[in-house]
Every structure is written in structure tokens, then in C-alpha cells.
Design an enzyme around this catalytic site. Structure first.
Site, PDB file in Angstrom:
ATOM      1  N   GLU A 187      -8.090  -1.374 -18.985  1.00 12.06           N
ATOM      2  CA  GLU A 187      -8.676  -1.613 -17.664  1.00 12.06           C
ATOM      3  C   GLU A 187     -10.194  -1.619 -17.809  1.00 12.06           C
ATOM      4  OE1 GLU A 187      -6.901   0.478 -14.388  1.00 12.06           O
ATOM      5  OE2 GLU A 187      -8.877   1.028 -13.600  1.00 12.06           O
ATOM      6  N   ALA A 192     -14.318  -1.521  -3.574  1.00 10.13           N
ATOM      7  CA  ALA A 192     -13.965  -1.195  -2.190  1.00 10.13           C
ATOM      8  C   ALA A 192     -14.836  -2.004  -1.241  1.00 10.13           C
ATOM      9  CB  ALA A 192     -14.157   0.297  -1.960  1.00 10.13           C
ATOM     10  N   HIS A 242      -7.066  -6.333  -9.816  1.00 10.32           N
ATOM     11  CA  HIS A 242      -6.715  -5.356  -8.796  1.00 10.32           C
ATOM     12  C   HIS A 242      -7.113  -6.003  -7.465  1.00 10.32           C
ATOM     13  CE1 HIS A 242      -7.172  -1.701 -11.735  1.00 10.32           C
ATOM     14  NE2 HIS A 242      -6.723  -2.776 -12.341  1.00 10.32           N
ATOM     15  N   ARG A 271      -3.685  -0.371  -1.463  1.00  8.35           N
ATOM     16  CA  ARG A 271      -4.369  -0.184  -0.186  1.00  8.35           C
ATOM     17  C   ARG A 271      -5.874  -0.199  -0.444  1.00  8.35           C
ATOM     18  NH1 ARG A 271      -5.083   5.545   2.556  1.00  8.35           N
ATOM     19  NH2 ARG A 271      -6.602   5.594   0.870  1.00  8.35           N
ATOM     20  N   ASP A 274      -9.297   2.367  -2.175  1.00  5.86           N
ATOM     21  CA  ASP A 274     -10.012   3.611  -1.869  1.00  5.86           C
ATOM     22  C   ASP A 274     -10.826   3.383  -0.605  1.00  5.86           C
ATOM     23  OD1 ASP A 274      -9.298   5.446  -3.857  1.00  5.86           O
ATOM     24  OD2 ASP A 274     -10.659   4.509  -5.310  1.00  5.86           O
ATOM     25  N   ALA A 303      -0.311  -0.582   0.986  1.00  4.79           N
ATOM     26  CA  ALA A 303       0.074  -1.495  -0.102  1.00  4.79           C
ATOM     27  C   ALA A 303       1.447  -2.119   0.169  1.00  4.79           C
ATOM     28  CB  ALA A 303       0.075  -0.746  -1.428  1.00  4.79           C
ATOM     29  N   HIS A 355       0.212  10.944  -3.665  1.00  6.81           N
ATOM     30  CA  HIS A 355      -1.114  10.475  -3.256  1.00  6.81           C
ATOM     31  C   HIS A 355      -1.767  11.561  -2.398  1.00  6.81           C
ATOM     32  CE1 HIS A 355      -3.865   8.107  -0.590  1.00  6.81           C
ATOM     33  NE2 HIS A 355      -4.157   7.533  -1.753  1.00  6.81           N
TER      34      HIS A 355
HETATM   35  P1  FAD Z   1      -0.550   3.120  -0.486  1.00  7.15           P
HETATM   36  O1  FAD Z   1       0.627   2.926  -1.350  1.00  7.15           O
HETATM   37  O2  FAD Z   1      -0.719   2.228   0.695  1.00  7.15           O
HETATM   38  O3  FAD Z   1      -0.512   4.645  -0.028  1.00  7.15           O
HETATM   39  C1  FAD Z   1      -1.596   5.245   0.660  1.00  7.15           C
HETATM   40  C2  FAD Z   1      -1.078   6.456   1.428  1.00  7.15           C
HETATM   41  O4  FAD Z   1      -0.322   6.038   2.557  1.00  7.15           O
HETATM   42  C3  FAD Z   1      -0.134   7.360   0.631  1.00  7.15           C
HETATM   43  O5  FAD Z   1      -0.375   8.685   0.995  1.00  7.15           O
HETATM   44  C4  FAD Z   1       1.252   6.915   1.031  1.00  7.15           C
HETATM   45  O6  FAD Z   1       2.210   7.975   0.945  1.00  7.15           O
HETATM   46  C5  FAD Z   1       1.041   6.465   2.442  1.00  7.15           C
HETATM   47  N1  FAD Z   1       1.830   5.277   2.791  1.00  7.15           N
HETATM   48  C6  FAD Z   1       2.112   4.229   1.979  1.00  7.15           C
HETATM   49  N2  FAD Z   1       2.800   3.289   2.641  1.00  7.15           N
HETATM   50  C7  FAD Z   1       2.950   3.740   3.909  1.00  7.15           C
HETATM   51  C8  FAD Z   1       3.552   3.212   5.068  1.00  7.15           C
HETATM   52  N3  FAD Z   1       4.147   2.003   5.052  1.00  7.15           N
HETATM   53  N4  FAD Z   1       3.491   3.950   6.199  1.00  7.15           N
HETATM   54  C9  FAD Z   1       2.894   5.156   6.216  1.00  7.15           C
HETATM   55  N5  FAD Z   1       2.303   5.715   5.129  1.00  7.15           N
HETATM   56  C10 FAD Z   1       2.324   5.004   3.993  1.00  7.15           C
HETATM   57  N6  FAD Z   1      -8.909   1.436  -5.608  1.00  7.15           N
HETATM   58  C11 FAD Z   1      -9.824   0.444  -5.384  1.00  7.15           C
HETATM   59  O7  FAD Z   1     -10.475   0.435  -4.328  1.00  7.15           O
HETATM   60  N7  FAD Z   1     -10.045  -0.534  -6.312  1.00  7.15           N
HETATM   61  C12 FAD Z   1      -9.349  -0.585  -7.487  1.00  7.15           C
HETATM   62  O8  FAD Z   1      -9.548  -1.488  -8.294  1.00  7.15           O
HETATM   63  C13 FAD Z   1      -8.386   0.438  -7.757  1.00  7.15           C
HETATM   64  N8  FAD Z   1      -7.656   0.448  -8.892  1.00  7.15           N
HETATM   65  C14 FAD Z   1      -6.640   1.365  -9.072  1.00  7.15           C
HETATM   66  C15 FAD Z   1      -5.835   1.293 -10.198  1.00  7.15           C
HETATM   67  C16 FAD Z   1      -4.744   2.180 -10.359  1.00  7.15           C
HETATM   68  C17 FAD Z   1      -3.875   2.053 -11.584  1.00  7.15           C
HETATM   69  C18 FAD Z   1      -4.502   3.165  -9.369  1.00  7.15           C
HETATM   70  C19 FAD Z   1      -3.346   4.111  -9.505  1.00  7.15           C
HETATM   71  C20 FAD Z   1      -5.325   3.267  -8.262  1.00  7.15           C
HETATM   72  C21 FAD Z   1      -6.392   2.368  -8.090  1.00  7.15           C
HETATM   73  N9  FAD Z   1      -7.219   2.416  -6.971  1.00  7.15           N
HETATM   74  C22 FAD Z   1      -8.192   1.451  -6.762  1.00  7.15           C
HETATM   75  C23 FAD Z   1      -7.108   3.528  -6.027  1.00  7.15           C
HETATM   76  C24 FAD Z   1      -6.182   3.246  -4.840  1.00  7.15           C
HETATM   77  O9  FAD Z   1      -6.675   2.177  -4.085  1.00  7.15           O
HETATM   78  C25 FAD Z   1      -6.149   4.552  -4.042  1.00  7.15           C
HETATM   79  O10 FAD Z   1      -5.407   5.525  -4.710  1.00  7.15           O
HETATM   80  C26 FAD Z   1      -5.750   4.424  -2.588  1.00  7.15           C
HETATM   81  O11 FAD Z   1      -6.167   5.619  -1.932  1.00  7.15           O
HETATM   82  C27 FAD Z   1      -4.261   4.277  -2.361  1.00  7.15           C
HETATM   83  O12 FAD Z   1      -3.809   3.068  -2.777  1.00  7.15           O
HETATM   84  P2  FAD Z   1      -2.218   2.787  -2.826  1.00  7.15           P
HETATM   85  O13 FAD Z   1      -2.058   1.362  -3.122  1.00  7.15           O
HETATM   86  O14 FAD Z   1      -1.557   3.792  -3.674  1.00  7.15           O
HETATM   87  O15 FAD Z   1      -1.910   3.078  -1.293  1.00  7.15           O
END
Ligand code: FAD
Length: 309
Positions: free
Chosen positions: A16, A53, A79, A109, A111, A126, A152
Site C-alpha cells: 500500500e 479524506a 481506495h 466509508r 475516515d 461502505a 471498528h
Molecule cells: P463502514 O464499514 O461503513 O463502517 C463504519 C462504522 O459504521 C462501523 O462502526 C460499522 O459497524 C458501522 N456500520 C457499517 N455499516 C452500517 C450500516 N449499514 N448501518 C449502520 N452502521 C453501519 N480511510 C480513508 O479515508 N482513506 C483511505 O484510503 C483508507 N484506506 C484504508 C485501508 C484499509 C485497509 C482500512 C482497513 C481502512 C482504511 N481507511 C481509509 C480507514 C476507513 O475509511 C475507516 O476505518 C473508516 O472509519 C471506516 O471505514 P469502513 O469502510 O470500515 O466503514
């Protein structure tokens, strides 16, 4: 073969990188003989590039991926986040990626920028992004999604988080890229739990090399609330730079030596951790290259990742 299909046959190995903010940084990463070209020599299955972000650095993200696609040495994965993006904007940006030959994405989703309480866009999770991409683009993208072995930071419970991960699979995601997790017992528990929940997606484990005390603490605590095992805490304490590792001008006369010793011990810790992960039945190792070559190349070689292909 797309990345998810590779992981159905064998463990994948990937890096990455992040889009540099300056032209000098871009030259170092994407220039002739730069870090990307050095990383190709290790034959990774793919290199992913983070997405800033709120859309910051989006231009440079595309530039980095253009270089990976043009070089043709491995797959480029972008990403992509919901932050500040309307549905129209998402459609336009994703079409641009496809037009540039980029057909792998990590659907996130995102950060939340400091002070924000939501995504500020049309999609909030997401799960919704995966559904939207499948609706609009069918099977044109191979879609990865994030998984958090410790849950998370905003999740109601680990069970709720796993249920949403299953929903990402049901909506059409292809594989999981995991959040940092140093707590191996928790990781094994989570792996069993997601399989019991019917999540069959391959699991590609994200590993941040432990090279620097401040970066390690920052990564663990600034957003993710990662558990630090006693052995890792000990490493940090034993090599503590006084007054603290965040101080730019520490009064600790041994600071430079401590940094070097910590890095050496951290690299060993990282290699051991990769061994433990591979023994759990995971499907890939995704190393955060931090836009550098030497340390991650050493880790990849010592951990035997170069022989996976
Ligand atoms: P989600 O899966 O949407 O979850 C977010 C929260 O909402 C969780 O607590 C979950 O339990 C809850 N949730 C999920 N779906 C629902 C629903 N339908 N209804 C109610 N609650 C729900 N961030 C960046 O900005 N840029 C990047 O390039 C980046 N790269 C990353 C790479 C990796 C490998 C990882 C693991 C993370 C990365 N992140 C990045 C961070 C990521 O964006 C954050 O962790 C963010 O806070 C959550 O993203 P997510 O896709 O896991 O969110």
C-alpha cells in the site's frame, strides 16, 4: 485473474502506498527508479493507493495509479471513500478510474475529517457504496472492503460490525482488507466468528511495519484503538525517547541509537507477526510500504512473501 480470484488459489502479497503531497514526493515514488519501480522487483500481486479524506489528494491518487497501470507490472487498486461525495460524483470518479484501466477498488466509508460527524455525502456507509457500485457498474470492479478484527472504533458491538461485514459481502464485495490488529488472539477469534457468520470472502491482512515509536503509537491510538500486546509495549518502553517519541527535539542523548535499535526490533516483531498470521489460514498479506522500499523489502524477503507467487 482478479485479486480475489488469486486469493482463492494461493496467498496474495501486496503493498500500500499513499499519494505524496509534494512534487518531490511524487518524483521519489513515481519517478524513474523510484519506489514503485523498486517495489515491482518484489513481484507483488497488487499495489493499492490510499484516497484522501474529503477528496484531498484525489488527483495524485489517480496519477500514482496511472503509473502502476502504465508500467503493467502488477494490478493497481484504488481506495475510495464516501466522504463528501455525491452519487453523481462517485459515478463520475469511478468511470474515470475505469477509463484509466483501474478496475479494482477498496470501497470504504472513509475516515471522517476532524470535526465532521458524518460523511457529508449521499452515502453513509461502505455497505451502501458497495451496493451502489454494483448497481451502476455491474461486475466491472473487483471490490475489496475493510474488516476490523477488533471491531471498528464506532461500532455498537463486534457482532454488529460482523453483521455489516456480511452485508458488504451480500451487496457484492469480493474480498476483505483488514484494519491493523496486533492482538493475535482477537484476530483468531474474529476469523472464526466471520466464517461462522457465513462470510467466505478471502481475508487480506493489513500489516503496518513497526519502524518508529511515534508512528506506531499514532497508528494504534489516533483513530483505531488497537490493543498493543505486552511484547510490543515493552519494545516501545525499552526504547523510549525522552521526554517522549513525539518530541521533535528530544533531550535524550541516546535518541538516535534508540530509534535505530527500536527499528531493528520492530522489524523482527513484524516478521514474526506475519508468520503468525500466515499460520491462521488467511489469504493474503498487505504491507503498508509507507512510500519506502528498503525496510519493507527486507521484511517481505525474510517473511518468505517473495516465494508466494
Ligand atoms: P463502514 O464499514 O461503513 O463502517 C463504519 C462504522 O459504521 C462501523 O462502526 C460499522 O459497524 C458501522 N456500520 C457499517 N455499516 C452500517 C450500516 N449499514 N448501518 C449502520 N452502521 C453501519 N480511510 C480513508 O479515508 N482513506 C483511505 O484510503 C483508507 N484506506 C484504508 C485501508 C484499509 C485497509 C482500512 C482497513 C481502512 C482504511 N481507511 C481509509 C480507514 C476507513 O475509511 C475507516 O476505518 C473508516 O472509519 C471506516 O471505514 P469502513 O469502510 O470500515 O466503514
Amino acid at each position: 485473474m482478479n485479486v480475489a480470484e488469486i486469493m482463492e488459489n494461493r496467498n496474495a502479497f501486496s503493498f500500500e502506498v499513499f499519494p505524496p503531497k509534494t512534487d518531490v514526493g511524487m518524483e521519489k515514488l513515481c519517478g524513474k527508479g523510484g519506489v514503485l519501480e523498486q517495489l515491482y522487483t518484489l513481484n507483488p500481486d497488487y499495489i493499492s493507493c490510499t484516497y484522501g479524506a474529503g477528496g484531498t489528494n484525489v488527483g495524485k491518487n489517480l496519477e500514482v495509479l496511472d503509473k502502476i497501470v502504465a508500467d503493467g507490472k502488477c494490478t493497481g487498486v484504488t481506495h475510495f471513500t464516501c466522504i463528501g461525495n455525491t452519487k453523481e460524483g462517485i459515478k463520475e470518479q469511478l468511470q474515470t478510474y475505469l477509463d484509466h484501466g483501474i478496475d479494482h477498488m477498496l470501497a470504504l466509508r472513509g475516515d471522517l475529517p476532524f470535526g465532521w460527524t458524518g460523511t457529508g455525502g449521499d452515502l453513509h456507509y461502505a455497505t451502501e457504496l458497495v451496493k451502489f457500485v454494483r448497481q451502476e457498474f455491474g461486475d466491472k470492479f473487483c471490490i475489496a472492503v475493510a474488516g476490523s478484527p477488533e471491531g471498528h472504533i464506532q461500532c455498537r458491538s463486534l457482532e454488529a460490525d460482523i453483521a455489516f461485514l456480511k452485508q458488504k459481502q451480500d451487496n457484492g464485495a469480493d474480498y476483505i482488507m483488514t484494519q491493523l490488529c496486533w492482538d493475535m488472539d482477537q484476530f483468531r477469534y474474529w476469523l472464526d466468528a466471520i466464517r461462522a457468520a457465513g462470510i467466505w470472502m478471502p481475508v487480506d491482512v493489513g500489516i503496518m511495519p513497526i519502524l518508529d515509536q511515534a508512528a506506531t503509537i499514532n497508528m494504534a491510538l489516533s483513530r483505531n484503538a488497537c490493543v498493543m500486546p505486552r511484547a510490543l509495549s515493552e519494545l516501545i518502553s525499552k526504547h523510549w525517547i525522552f521526554p517522549n517519541p513525539f518530541d521533535k527535539e528530544p533531550f535524550d542523548a541516546a535518541a538516535e541509537q534508540k530509534k535505530a535499535d527500536f527499528k531493528k526490533a520492530g522489524i523482527e516483531y513484524t516478521i514474526n507477526q506475519i508468520d503468525e498470521y500466515r499460520a491462521c489460514g488467511i489469504n493474503g498479506i498487505h504491507l503498508y510500504a509507507l512510500n519506502k522500499y528498503d525496510d519493507v523489502a527486507y521484511i517481505a524477503k525474510e517473511a518468505g512473501l517473495l516465494d508466494l507467487i
